[in-house]
Each structure stands twice: as structure tokens, then as C-alpha cells.
Design a protein around this motif. Structure first.
Motif, PDB file in Angstrom:
ATOM      1  N   LEU A 287      60.850  41.450  51.805  1.00 42.10           N
ATOM      2  CA  LEU A 287      61.819  40.441  52.276  1.00 42.10           C
ATOM      3  C   LEU A 287      61.452  39.646  53.459  1.00 42.10           C
ATOM      4  O   LEU A 287      61.378  38.528  53.443  1.00 42.10           O
ATOM      5  CB  LEU A 287      63.178  40.558  52.063  1.00 42.10           C
ATOM      6  N   ALA A 288      60.993  40.609  54.448  1.00 45.12           N
ATOM      7  CA  ALA A 288      60.726  40.176  55.753  1.00 45.12           C
ATOM      8  C   ALA A 288      59.108  39.414  55.996  1.00 45.12           C
ATOM      9  O   ALA A 288      59.507  38.441  56.317  1.00 45.12           O
ATOM     10  CB  ALA A 288      60.507  41.167  56.759  1.00 45.12           C
ATOM     11  N   ALA A 289      58.366  39.826  54.950  1.00 42.22           N
ATOM     12  CA  ALA A 289      57.243  39.090  54.624  1.00 42.22           C
ATOM     13  C   ALA A 289      57.512  37.894  54.205  1.00 42.22           C
ATOM     14  O   ALA A 289      56.522  36.622  54.629  1.00 42.22           O
ATOM     15  CB  ALA A 289      56.115  39.819  54.162  1.00 42.22           C
ATOM     16  N   GLN A 290      58.150  37.703  53.323  1.00 48.01           N
ATOM     17  CA  GLN A 290      58.530  36.293  52.614  1.00 48.01           C
ATOM     18  C   GLN A 290      59.169  35.226  53.484  1.00 48.01           C
ATOM     19  O   GLN A 290      58.633  34.301  53.322  1.00 48.01           O
ATOM     20  CB  GLN A 290      59.262  36.818  51.144  1.00 48.01           C
ATOM     21  N   LEU A 291      59.996  35.958  54.127  1.00 48.04           N
ATOM     22  CA  LEU A 291      60.686  35.008  55.218  1.00 48.04           C
ATOM     23  C   LEU A 291      60.069  34.467  56.254  1.00 48.04           C
ATOM     24  O   LEU A 291      59.971  33.462  56.921  1.00 48.04           O
ATOM     25  CB  LEU A 291      61.967  35.640  55.913  1.00 48.04           C
ATOM     26  N   MET A 292      58.812  35.310  56.686  1.00 50.54           N
ATOM     27  CA  MET A 292      57.782  35.039  57.561  1.00 50.54           C
ATOM     28  C   MET A 292      56.942  33.972  57.051  1.00 50.54           C
ATOM     29  O   MET A 292      55.777  33.605  57.710  1.00 50.54           O
ATOM     30  CB  MET A 292      57.046  36.209  58.251  1.00 50.54           C
ATOM     31  N   GLY A 293      56.810  33.581  55.884  1.00 49.29           N
ATOM     32  CA  GLY A 293      55.845  32.624  54.982  1.00 49.29           C
ATOM     33  C   GLY A 293      54.598  33.309  54.549  1.00 49.29           C
ATOM     34  O   GLY A 293      53.682  32.424  54.259  1.00 49.29           O
ATOM     35  N   ALA A 294      54.649  34.501  54.269  1.00 49.51           N
ATOM     36  CA  ALA A 294      53.416  35.200  54.074  1.00 49.51           C
ATOM     37  C   ALA A 294      53.200  34.818  52.406  1.00 49.51           C
ATOM     38  O   ALA A 294      54.101  34.547  51.688  1.00 49.51           O
ATOM     39  CB  ALA A 294      53.359  36.671  53.939  1.00 49.51           C
ATOM     40  N   SER A 295      51.981  34.485  52.130  1.00 49.61           N
ATOM     41  CA  SER A 295      51.439  34.181  50.598  1.00 49.61           C
ATOM     42  C   SER A 295      51.599  35.324  49.616  1.00 49.61           C
ATOM     43  O   SER A 295      51.575  36.374  50.113  1.00 49.61           O
ATOM     44  CB  SER A 295      50.073  33.362  50.332  1.00 49.61           C
ATOM     45  N   THR A 296      51.771  35.063  48.394  1.00 47.28           N
ATOM     46  CA  THR A 296      51.737  36.162  47.471  1.00 47.28           C
ATOM     47  C   THR A 296      50.658  37.259  47.556  1.00 47.28           C
ATOM     48  O   THR A 296      50.791  38.407  47.597  1.00 47.28           O
ATOM     49  CB  THR A 296      51.900  35.565  46.016  1.00 47.28           C
ATOM     50  N   GLY A 301      48.256  42.270  48.662  1.00 48.81           N
ATOM     51  CA  GLY A 301      47.080  42.802  49.099  1.00 48.81           C
ATOM     52  C   GLY A 301      47.150  43.821  50.525  1.00 48.81           C
ATOM     53  O   GLY A 301      46.518  44.859  50.727  1.00 48.81           O
ATOM     54  N   ARG A 302      48.149  43.189  51.418  1.00 50.99           N
ATOM     55  CA  ARG A 302      48.175  44.021  52.874  1.00 50.99           C
ATOM     56  C   ARG A 302      49.571  44.786  53.041  1.00 50.99           C
ATOM     57  O   ARG A 302      49.589  45.511  53.663  1.00 50.99           O
ATOM     58  CB  ARG A 302      48.289  42.711  53.841  1.00 50.99           C
ATOM     59  N   HIS A 303      50.581  44.550  52.132  1.00 50.82           N
ATOM     60  CA  HIS A 303      51.671  45.074  52.256  1.00 50.82           C
ATOM     61  C   HIS A 303      52.131  46.060  51.024  1.00 50.82           C
ATOM     62  O   HIS A 303      52.584  47.294  51.074  1.00 50.82           O
ATOM     63  CB  HIS A 303      52.919  44.183  52.348  1.00 50.82           C
ATOM     64  N   LEU A 304      51.765  45.739  49.922  1.00 51.86           N
ATOM     65  CA  LEU A 304      52.334  46.544  48.964  1.00 51.86           C
ATOM     66  C   LEU A 304      50.974  47.644  48.245  1.00 51.86           C
ATOM     67  O   LEU A 304      51.456  48.801  48.147  1.00 51.86           O
ATOM     68  CB  LEU A 304      52.600  45.439  47.486  1.00 51.86           C
TER      69      LEU A 304
END
Length: 392
Positions: A287-296, A301-304
Motif C-alpha cells: 500500500l505504501a508503494a502504491q501511494l508513492m506512485g510505484a507502477s505495477t 518485481g522490486r517488492h513482491l
């Protein structure tokens, strides 16, 4: 000797006196062994757990030696892949001796005399004890092209001048079986690595999108996976392999078989990725990555994916044997690789006739490395999966 003064009440404490409460879980309070585990990286922890799995460790060493061997295939083979000895057609394996009439000579083989059995029309080979042929090491023998690029003639072991050395016998054309099995390892072992690379990429991408987005994408991907898994593997491989024209070069056929195996083996990995992402996508850091505007693609690739990469690697090691067996089955049925490329499956095509097996059982020897490699990969994958499991 000086006596340290006790501070007056209310006076500041010296710098060497800590005012923090004692923490029994701090690094300073740990023993040396506990501190070593506490400060170890994830890779080191996996390695420590993996070393306890003795069978998996032996399998990893065995596979490492095999994959190192395929780099020096031409040097390790006593003969060139296509060298024929018409005087040694269907010759049985030769035994290596060290002593001759009680005297130590070193590694040697006896020469052979051939007679023709007029009842069965079979060649009968008998050792000639008067013909001692010492083996040569790091010697000059048949010429070859190292990886098809550089010419050479240096071999690890060679027969005596004018002699023969067929440790695993010869085939119907008088070609050395040991040399052909060593050469076939390069194709049979690498086709699994190339195939799993394609399968790995497809499984992560398709399974990642299905698990992260869910909904209609997940529904469509699941139905495709179920359809592919419901089709019997061997008939599907045969149908796709039969499509390839016979005019294609052996290298193109090799690449085609690799792509086919990779395209059909991604389903299991995709399901594993999907199930993991369905659980991880609800975590707070996503959720934090989504709020920061990270792409899918960046989130996947970088977090999951890095969070369960060890599980994916273990799954991939277990999938490689299936691809090796797939290539062996296709080549055995005559629908896979074709000469002059040599693989273990191609070598086993000469053992399709029961009468041939009964008369020349050493033609089944290419099945031995196939069995050993499949078992080694399974043991290695089991050990790696247990070592990478954080709950064990």
C-alpha cells in the motif's frame, strides 16, 4: 592504585556508566553463537540449513561436477564423437586392469580378438592376454573442435598406439559409447536450463499479474492453466515437435525443442507465484508503494517477487528434471533432436528393439546418467526448499 569516586547525588553520571535498562535480547547480551546467527544474512542462513541436508549437499556437488564437465566435453572424451571403428562394431565394455601376471603395470586393457558366431551371426570378442595396451593420459588423440570453434587433439585418456579403449562398449557403427554419453550430456543438461529460463519468466510475469490484479485477469489465467494442464504432456509435445520442418538445421531444432518445453512448463510456477502474491498484496508496504506512485511492474518485481525468490528457485530446480525427461522422451520417439546432434535421448533410440537389448545390453547405459541426474535434481530441490522455508 586510584579509587574511583562515587558521584554525589544529583551529579551527572560519568560517560562510561550506561543509564539504559538492561536488554537481554541486545547484541551485547547474546553469546557468540547467538550473535553469529543474529547478524547472518538470509543467504547465509539458507546455506547453514542446506548443509544439514546431506543428500541434497551431495546432489549439489554431483550436479556441479556434471555441469563443469560439459564445458570440457571434447577433452574428457577418449574419442571424437563421430569416430568409427569398423573392427569393433557392437563390442562389449572393456575392463581396466592394473596388474598383469602379478606385476603392476598401471591402467591398461587387453587387446581383443573377434570371431563370428555362425549360428547367431554375432560378433564374439575375447580378450587377448598377450596383448597388453597401457592407457595414456593427457595425450594426443582424435582431432576435434572445442565448442565448434577451436581445433584440438588433447584428451584426458587415450588408448595405446594402435590399440582400443572402449570402457562402455561401442554401438552398431563402432562408435565409443563413453565418448557419446559425455557429449550427449552437454545437450541434455543445458536444454533443461534454457527451458526453465523461459518457463521462469512466463511463470513470474503471468502468475504475478494474475495474483496482483485478481478479478478477470486471474480468472482468464486460471482457465488457461487448467486447459494446458488437462492435456497429456507427451502427445502435446509430440504434436508440437512434429510441426517443425525436417529441413531445419540441428541447432534450430534444439532451440525449438527448448522453446516448446519452456512454453508448456510455466503453469505450475505461475500458480505458485499467484498464490504467494494473493497473500502479499495486502501487506502495508505494498500500500505504501502504491501511494508513492510505484507502477505495477515495479511493485511486483522490486517488492513482491524478492520476498519469495528462494521458493521460486527451489521450484525451478524441481522443474528442470521434467524438461530433461521431456527432451529424452521426444528424442527417443524420433520427434526431438536429430543427428548429428547427440543427446541421451538420441543414444537411447538404438535400444528400442528388445532383441538389441538382449544381445547388447550396454546400449541402455545412457539411461543411467538420466536416472542419476533426475534423482540429484529432486534431492537438491527438496533440500533447497526446506532450507529456504523460514518456518523450518
Amino acid at each position: 592504585m586510584t579509587v574511583q569516586q562515587i558521584p554525589e547525588p544529583g551529579a551527572p553520571l560519568p560517560h562510561y556508566v550506561s543509564t539504559a535498562p538492561f536488554d537481554p535480547y541486545s547484541v551485547e547480551a547474546m553469546t557468540e553463537a547467538q550473535s553469529r546467527v543474529y547478524q547472518a544474512s538470509q543467504i547465509r542462513l539458507i546455506w547453514w540449513r542446506f548443509k544439514k541436508h546431506r543428500l541434497a549437499l551431495v546432489s549439489a556437488i554431483f550436479l556441479g561436477l556434471l555441469y563443469t564437465m560439459i564445458i570440457f566435453t571434447e577433452f574428457l572424451s577418449p574419442y571424437n564423437l563421430h569416430t568409427r571403428n569398423v573392427d569393433m562394431i557392437h563390442a562389449p565394455p572393456q575392463r581396466v586392469h592394473l596388474f598383469h601376471e602379478g606385476q603392476f603395470i598401471g591402467p591398461f586393457v587387453y587387446g581383443r580378438d573377434m570371431t563370428l558366431d555362425m549360428d547367431t551371426l554375432r560378433r564374439v570378442y575375447t580378450d587377448n592376454p598377450n596383448d597388453v595396451q597401457p592407457l595414456r593420459f593427457f595425450c594426443r588423440g582424435d582431432t576435434y573442435k572445442f565448442w565448434g570453434l577451436f581445433e584440438g587433439n588433447l584428451h584426458l585418456v587415450c588408448p595405446a598406439e594402435g590399440g582400443t579403449f572402449h570402457l562402455l562398449g561401442t554401438d552398431r557403427l563402432g562408435r565409443d559409447m563413453l565418448s557419446r554419453i559425455i557429449s550427449g550430456a552437454r545437450i541434455s543438461l543445458t536444454i533443461g536450463l534454457l527451458g526453465i529460463t523461459i518457463s521462469f519468466i512466463l511463470g513470474i510475469v503471468i502468475g504475478g499479474l494474475a495474483g496482483y490484479h485478481g478479478g478477470i485477469i486471474d480468472l482468464v489465467v486460471q482457465r488457461i492453466i487448467e486447459v494446458l494442464q488437462s492435456i497429456p504432456s507427451i502427445p502435446l509435445w509430440m504434436a508440437l515437435a512434429a510441426i517443425m520442418p525436417v529441413t531445419w538445421s540441428p541447432i534450430v531444432i534444439y532451440l525449438g525443442i527448448t522453446v516448446i518445453l519452456g512454453l508448456l512448463d510455466w503453469t505450475g510456477l505461475a500458480r505458485a507465484v499467484r498464490s504467494k502474491l494473493l497473500a502479499l498484496r495486502e501487506e502495508d508496504y505494498v500500500l505504501a508503494a502504491q501511494l508513492m506512485g510505484a507502477s505495477t511492474s515495479r511493485i511486483i518485481g522490486r517488492h513482491l517477487v524478492p520476498g519469495f525468490m528462494s521458493h521460486l528457485i527451489a521450484t525451478a530446480t524441481i522443474a528442470i528434471p521434467g524438461m530433461i525427461l521431456g527432451e529424452t522422451a521426444l528424442s527417443f520417439l524420433g520427434l526431438g533432436l536429430r543427428p548429428p546432434i547427440t543427446s541421451w535421448g538420441i543414444l537411447l533410440t538404438e535400444a528400442r528393439d528388445v532383441s538389441v537389448i538382449a544381445n547388447y545390453p550396454w546400449l541402455l547405459l545412457p539411461a543411467v546418467p538420466v536416472i542419476l541426474v533426475i534423482l540429484a535434481f529432486n534431492f537438491f530441490g527438496d533440500g533447497l526448499r526446506d532450507a529456504a522455508d523460514p518456518y523450518k
